[in-house]
Write a protein that holds these residues in place. Structure first.
Motif, PDB file in Angstrom:
ATOM      1  N   LEU A 125      58.458  32.672  49.333  1.00 22.19           N
ATOM      2  CA  LEU A 125      58.348  32.231  47.942  1.00 22.19           C
ATOM      3  C   LEU A 125      58.870  33.326  47.022  1.00 22.19           C
ATOM      4  CD1 LEU A 125      54.759  30.656  47.888  1.00 22.19           C
ATOM      5  CD2 LEU A 125      56.947  29.457  48.113  1.00 22.19           C
ATOM      6  N   ASP A 126      59.517  32.910  45.944  1.00 26.71           N
ATOM      7  CA  ASP A 126      60.018  33.846  44.935  1.00 26.71           C
ATOM      8  C   ASP A 126      59.186  33.832  43.664  1.00 26.71           C
ATOM      9  OD1 ASP A 126      62.432  34.532  46.475  1.00 26.71           O
ATOM     10  OD2 ASP A 126      63.057  32.474  46.006  1.00 26.71           O
ATOM     11  N   VAL A 127      58.594  32.680  43.348  1.00 25.89           N
ATOM     12  CA  VAL A 127      57.852  32.486  42.096  1.00 25.89           C
ATOM     13  C   VAL A 127      56.551  31.768  42.403  1.00 25.89           C
ATOM     14  CG1 VAL A 127      57.873  31.426  39.798  1.00 25.89           C
ATOM     15  CG2 VAL A 127      60.003  32.282  40.789  1.00 25.89           C
ATOM     16  N   VAL A 128      55.491  32.146  41.700  1.00 25.81           N
ATOM     17  CA  VAL A 128      54.226  31.420  41.769  1.00 25.81           C
ATOM     18  C   VAL A 128      53.853  30.958  40.369  1.00 25.81           C
ATOM     19  CG1 VAL A 128      51.747  31.583  42.228  1.00 25.81           C
ATOM     20  CG2 VAL A 128      53.381  32.610  43.822  1.00 25.81           C
ATOM     21  N   SER A 129      53.577  29.670  40.230  1.00 28.51           N
ATOM     22  CA  SER A 129      53.015  29.115  38.996  1.00 28.51           C
ATOM     23  C   SER A 129      51.502  29.083  39.126  1.00 28.51           C
ATOM     24  CB  SER A 129      53.528  27.685  38.769  1.00 28.51           C
ATOM     25  OG  SER A 129      54.719  27.669  38.038  1.00 28.51           O
ATOM     26  N   VAL A 130      50.816  29.627  38.127  1.00 28.76           N
ATOM     27  CA  VAL A 130      49.356  29.667  38.119  1.00 28.76           C
ATOM     28  C   VAL A 130      48.870  28.666  37.082  1.00 28.76           C
ATOM     29  CG1 VAL A 130      47.313  31.118  37.896  1.00 28.76           C
ATOM     30  CG2 VAL A 130      49.453  32.096  38.765  1.00 28.76           C
ATOM     31  N   THR A 131      48.397  27.522  37.558  1.00 28.09           N
ATOM     32  CA  THR A 131      48.028  26.429  36.656  1.00 28.09           C
ATOM     33  C   THR A 131      46.612  25.922  36.914  1.00 28.09           C
ATOM     34  OG1 THR A 131      49.001  24.801  38.153  1.00 28.09           O
ATOM     35  CG2 THR A 131      50.429  25.695  36.443  1.00 28.09           C
ATOM     36  N   GLY A 132      45.830  26.700  37.662  1.00 21.84           N
ATOM     37  CA  GLY A 132      44.445  26.325  37.912  1.00 21.84           C
ATOM     38  C   GLY A 132      43.538  26.730  36.768  1.00 21.84           C
ATOM     39  N   PRO A 133      42.222  26.566  36.940  1.00 24.42           N
ATOM     40  CA  PRO A 133      41.257  26.933  35.899  1.00 24.42           C
ATOM     41  C   PRO A 133      41.301  28.422  35.569  1.00 24.42           C
ATOM     42  CG  PRO A 133      40.245  25.503  37.551  1.00 24.42           C
ATOM     43  CD  PRO A 133      41.587  25.895  38.090  1.00 24.42           C
ATOM     44  N   ASN A 134      40.769  28.762  34.402  1.00 22.88           N
ATOM     45  CA  ASN A 134      40.860  30.129  33.883  1.00 22.88           C
ATOM     46  C   ASN A 134      40.299  31.174  34.836  1.00 22.88           C
ATOM     47  OD1 ASN A 134      41.669  28.636  31.674  1.00 22.88           O
ATOM     48  ND2 ASN A 134      40.015  29.282  30.340  1.00 22.88           N
ATOM     49  N   PHE A 135      39.226  30.830  35.560  1.00 17.66           N
ATOM     50  CA  PHE A 135      38.584  31.835  36.402  1.00 17.66           C
ATOM     51  C   PHE A 135      39.440  32.243  37.589  1.00 17.66           C
ATOM     52  CE2 PHE A 135      37.132  27.731  38.036  1.00 17.66           C
ATOM     53  CZ  PHE A 135      37.296  27.858  39.403  1.00 17.66           C
ATOM     54  N   LEU A 136      40.513  31.506  37.864  1.00 15.11           N
ATOM     55  CA  LEU A 136      41.439  31.864  38.939  1.00 15.11           C
ATOM     56  C   LEU A 136      42.622  32.694  38.461  1.00 15.11           C
ATOM     57  CD1 LEU A 136      41.681  28.519  40.958  1.00 15.11           C
ATOM     58  CD2 LEU A 136      40.477  30.609  41.640  1.00 15.11           C
ATOM     59  N   HIS A 137      42.865  32.715  37.164  1.00 11.66           N
ATOM     60  CA  HIS A 137      44.108  33.294  36.649  1.00 11.66           C
ATOM     61  C   HIS A 137      44.305  34.740  37.086  1.00 11.66           C
ATOM     62  CE1 HIS A 137      44.594  30.272  33.058  1.00 11.66           C
ATOM     63  NE2 HIS A 137      44.608  29.689  34.246  1.00 11.66           N
ATOM     64  N   ARG A 138      43.274  35.576  36.879  1.00  4.31           N
ATOM     65  CA  ARG A 138      43.449  36.988  37.204  1.00  4.31           C
ATOM     66  C   ARG A 138      43.701  37.197  38.689  1.00  4.31           C
ATOM     67  NH1 ARG A 138      38.320  40.681  36.996  1.00  4.31           N
ATOM     68  NH2 ARG A 138      37.793  39.079  38.514  1.00  4.31           N
ATOM     69  N   ASP A 139      42.847  36.626  39.527  1.00  4.90           N
ATOM     70  CA  ASP A 139      42.956  36.886  40.963  1.00  4.90           C
ATOM     71  C   ASP A 139      44.290  36.416  41.511  1.00  4.90           C
ATOM     72  OD1 ASP A 139      40.437  37.920  40.767  1.00  4.90           O
ATOM     73  OD2 ASP A 139      39.420  36.266  41.776  1.00  4.90           O
ATOM     74  N   VAL A 140      44.705  35.209  41.121  1.00  6.44           N
ATOM     75  CA  VAL A 140      45.976  34.686  41.626  1.00  6.44           C
ATOM     76  C   VAL A 140      47.142  35.464  41.020  1.00  6.44           C
ATOM     77  CG1 VAL A 140      47.441  32.649  41.851  1.00  6.44           C
ATOM     78  CG2 VAL A 140      44.956  32.399  41.918  1.00  6.44           C
ATOM     79  N   GLY A 141      47.083  35.707  39.707  1.00  7.60           N
ATOM     80  CA  GLY A 141      48.180  36.401  39.045  1.00  7.60           C
ATOM     81  C   GLY A 141      48.394  37.804  39.572  1.00  7.60           C
ATOM     82  N   VAL A 142      47.310  38.559  39.751  1.00 12.23           N
ATOM     83  CA  VAL A 142      47.428  39.923  40.263  1.00 12.23           C
ATOM     84  C   VAL A 142      47.953  39.914  41.691  1.00 12.23           C
ATOM     85  CG1 VAL A 142      46.092  41.952  40.959  1.00 12.23           C
ATOM     86  CG2 VAL A 142      45.691  40.902  38.723  1.00 12.23           C
ATOM     87  N   ALA A 143      47.414  39.024  42.520  1.00  9.37           N
ATOM     88  CA  ALA A 143      47.853  38.975  43.922  1.00  9.37           C
ATOM     89  C   ALA A 143      49.309  38.552  44.038  1.00  9.37           C
ATOM     90  CB  ALA A 143      46.959  38.010  44.703  1.00  9.37           C
ATOM     91  N   ALA A 144      49.722  37.580  43.229  1.00 13.34           N
ATOM     92  CA  ALA A 144      51.118  37.121  43.289  1.00 13.34           C
ATOM     93  C   ALA A 144      52.068  38.228  42.881  1.00 13.34           C
ATOM     94  CB  ALA A 144      51.297  35.890  42.409  1.00 13.34           C
ATOM     95  N   ALA A 145      51.763  38.909  41.783  1.00 19.59           N
ATOM     96  CA  ALA A 145      52.636  39.997  41.338  1.00 19.59           C
ATOM     97  C   ALA A 145      52.663  41.127  42.358  1.00 19.59           C
ATOM     98  CB  ALA A 145      52.170  40.512  39.976  1.00 19.59           C
ATOM     99  N   ALA A 146      51.493  41.474  42.889  1.00 18.08           N
ATOM    100  CA  ALA A 146      51.423  42.561  43.865  1.00 18.08           C
ATOM    101  C   ALA A 146      52.235  42.265  45.116  1.00 18.08           C
ATOM    102  CB  ALA A 146      49.969  42.843  44.234  1.00 18.08           C
ATOM    103  N   SER A 147      52.402  40.986  45.433  1.00 19.74           N
ATOM    104  CA  SER A 147      53.186  40.606  46.604  1.00 19.74           C
ATOM    105  C   SER A 147      54.675  40.488  46.285  1.00 19.74           C
ATOM    106  CB  SER A 147      52.673  39.285  47.183  1.00 19.74           C
ATOM    107  OG  SER A 147      52.951  38.207  46.300  1.00 19.74           O
ATOM    108  N   GLY A 148      55.054  40.853  45.047  1.00 23.03           N
ATOM    109  CA  GLY A 148      56.460  40.869  44.677  1.00 23.03           C
ATOM    110  C   GLY A 148      57.002  39.555  44.169  1.00 23.03           C
ATOM    111  N   LYS A 149      56.119  38.637  43.804  1.00 27.89           N
ATOM    112  CA  LYS A 149      56.560  37.327  43.330  1.00 27.89           C
ATOM    113  C   LYS A 149      56.543  37.285  41.804  1.00 27.89           C
ATOM    114  CE  LYS A 149      54.822  35.062  47.503  1.00 27.89           C
ATOM    115  NZ  LYS A 149      54.478  36.331  48.190  1.00 27.89           N
ATOM    116  N   HIS A 150      57.538  36.637  41.241  1.00 26.61           N
ATOM    117  CA  HIS A 150      57.568  36.412  39.798  1.00 26.61           C
ATOM    118  C   HIS A 150      56.471  35.418  39.438  1.00 26.61           C
ATOM    119  CE1 HIS A 150      61.360  38.577  39.804  1.00 26.61           C
ATOM    120  NE2 HIS A 150      61.809  37.745  40.733  1.00 26.61           N
ATOM    121  N   LEU A 151      56.085  35.410  38.159  1.00 24.56           N
ATOM    122  CA  LEU A 151      54.863  34.725  37.762  1.00 24.56           C
ATOM    123  C   LEU A 151      55.082  33.850  36.539  1.00 24.56           C
ATOM    124  CD1 LEU A 151      51.794  34.780  38.572  1.00 24.56           C
ATOM    125  CD2 LEU A 151      51.515  36.557  36.817  1.00 24.56           C
TER     126      LEU A 151
END
Length: 392
Positions: free
Chosen positions: A84-110
């Motif tokens: 994967l190159d990009v991750v879209s984070v469209t879940g509830p607010n309480f998931l935003h940080r965990d998913v966003g940080v993990a996606a960026a840390a894995s080298g994926k655009h956000l």
């Protein structure tokens, strides 16, 4: 041969989506439509994987309809993929940080929806992860993408309104106006972080910043008009009703009223409500200067009310119908008076993210804008608690 400069053989951009509710589907449609409207886009989005733990069959049906290859019940499995190159984070607010940080840390655009976390600290963590990984980001502030808003911004920047004196922003909705509206995650701070502040006010302060400029200080008041709602189990949306169950406490605000001080000396007001009877998506901005004024209403997206080039006294408005050449309108419609829609604004957002990836530099709203909005929301929370002006 694969090329990266656009055209029919642009290199694929492999997409994962976390959360396939309404907004996840909006993102997915935007990716699929991007090259229909921007045939020279430098990359070609390909929907690869989606993660959602809803157990009602909805997700599987939607994933099949959009053509995703793989469906995960755990977002971590999606983020850990190396295809994967990009991750879209469209879940509830309480998931935003965990998913966003993990996606960026894995080298994926956000591409992350606002409010990008439950508070400014979480948004800052996402921003730091994006910066640290050197990836690109997009934030879901779609209203700034409307062609009329782009024209309004240009008029302000060009000085056509003179010195900006006052700004009025409104974001009124009735999605929570019914007292039987279910006590979903949006009304509980552990899940949402805030109420109408994160949901709508974040859009309003971004619109103000984009059109007029930075907001330096705020004073705000909040209210909760429906203090209890029926509890529900299972998946529920903005518009779900609860009947017969016990009542639970609403933990966040239904209404916000705020005064704004802009860095350039302008003053402003912002009013937002999720319980405004008679109002559906009444979102807009009015800007008044020393020699002109303008007004935009989301519900009449292709129109811009203008008061320009007249004597300041007894001046009047005219309605300008946007035509191709205004913002991105020409990529969607061939002439003035043919309406664009909400989903079109998300296609523009997707195009700007794809372009930023190709260029290696930000284009459009980014996680930095999400952090600016979160800091202003946090200032309003502090002001409502103290009853005083609070600087960002």
């Amino acid at each position: 041969m694969t090329v990266t400069s656009g055209g029919a053989q642009a290199a694929p951009l492999r997409i994962g989506v976390v959360g396939l509710g309404w907004m996840g589907q909006v993102h997915s449609r935007a990716y699929l439509r991007l090259r229909q409207h921007y045939p020279d886009a430098p990359r070609r989005p390909v929907l690869v994987a989606v993660a959602d733990n809803a157990a009602d069959g909805r997700v599987a049906a939607a994933a099949e309809a959009f053509g995703f290859s793989d469906l995960h019940s755990d977002w971590r499995e999606l983020v850990e993929r190396d295809d994967l190159d990009v991750v879209s984070v469209t879940g509830p607010n309480f998931l935003h940080r965990d998913v966003g940080v993990a996606a960026a840390a894995s080298g994926k655009h956000l591409w992350i929806e606002k409010p990008a976390g439950r508070n400014a600290a979480e948004t800052r963590e996402i921003r730091d992860a994006v910066q640290g990984a050197g990836v690109q980001s997009a934030a879901g502030f779609n209203y700034r993408n409307a062609p009329a808003v782009e024209v309004a911004r240009s008029l302000v920047a060009e000085g056509r309104l003179g010195r900006i004196c006052s700004v009025h922003i409104r974001l009124l909705a009735d999605y929570a106006a019914h007292p039987d509206g279910a006590l979903t995650w949006r009304f509980q701070n552990a899940w949402a972080g805030s109420g109408v502040l994160g949901d709508l006010v974040s859009h309003g302060v971004d619109l103000a910043r984009y059109v007029v400029g930075e907001i330096a200080a705020v004073v705000a008041d909040t209210a909760t008009f429906i203090p209890e709602r029926p509890e529900v189990t299972g998946a529920a949306s903005h518009f779900s009703r609860g009947t017969g169950g016990p009542l639970g406490r609403v933990e966040n605000e239904d209404y916000v009223g705020a005064l704004l001080r802009f860095s350039d000396g302008a003053r402003g007001t912002l009013e937002s409500s999720r319980t405004a009877v008679g109002e559906q998506c009444t979102y807009g901005i009015e800007v008044r200067g020393s020699s002109g004024a303008l007004a935009w209403d989301f519900r009449r997206m292709g129109e811009l009310r203008l008061c320009l080039d007249q004597d300041p006294q007894d001046a009047s408005y005219v309605t300008r119908y946007l035509a191709p050449g205004a913002g991105e309108l020409g990529h969607f419609q061939p002439g003035s008076g043919i309406a664009m829609g909400y989903d079109d604004l998300k296609v523009i957002e997707a195009e700007r993210l794809v372009r930023s990836i190709a260029l290696g530099q930000p284009v459009g709203a980014t996680i930095e804008d999400a952090l600016a909005a979160a800091e202003l929301v946090e200032a309003m929370v502090a002001s409502a608690a103290s009853g005083t002006w609070v600087s960002r």
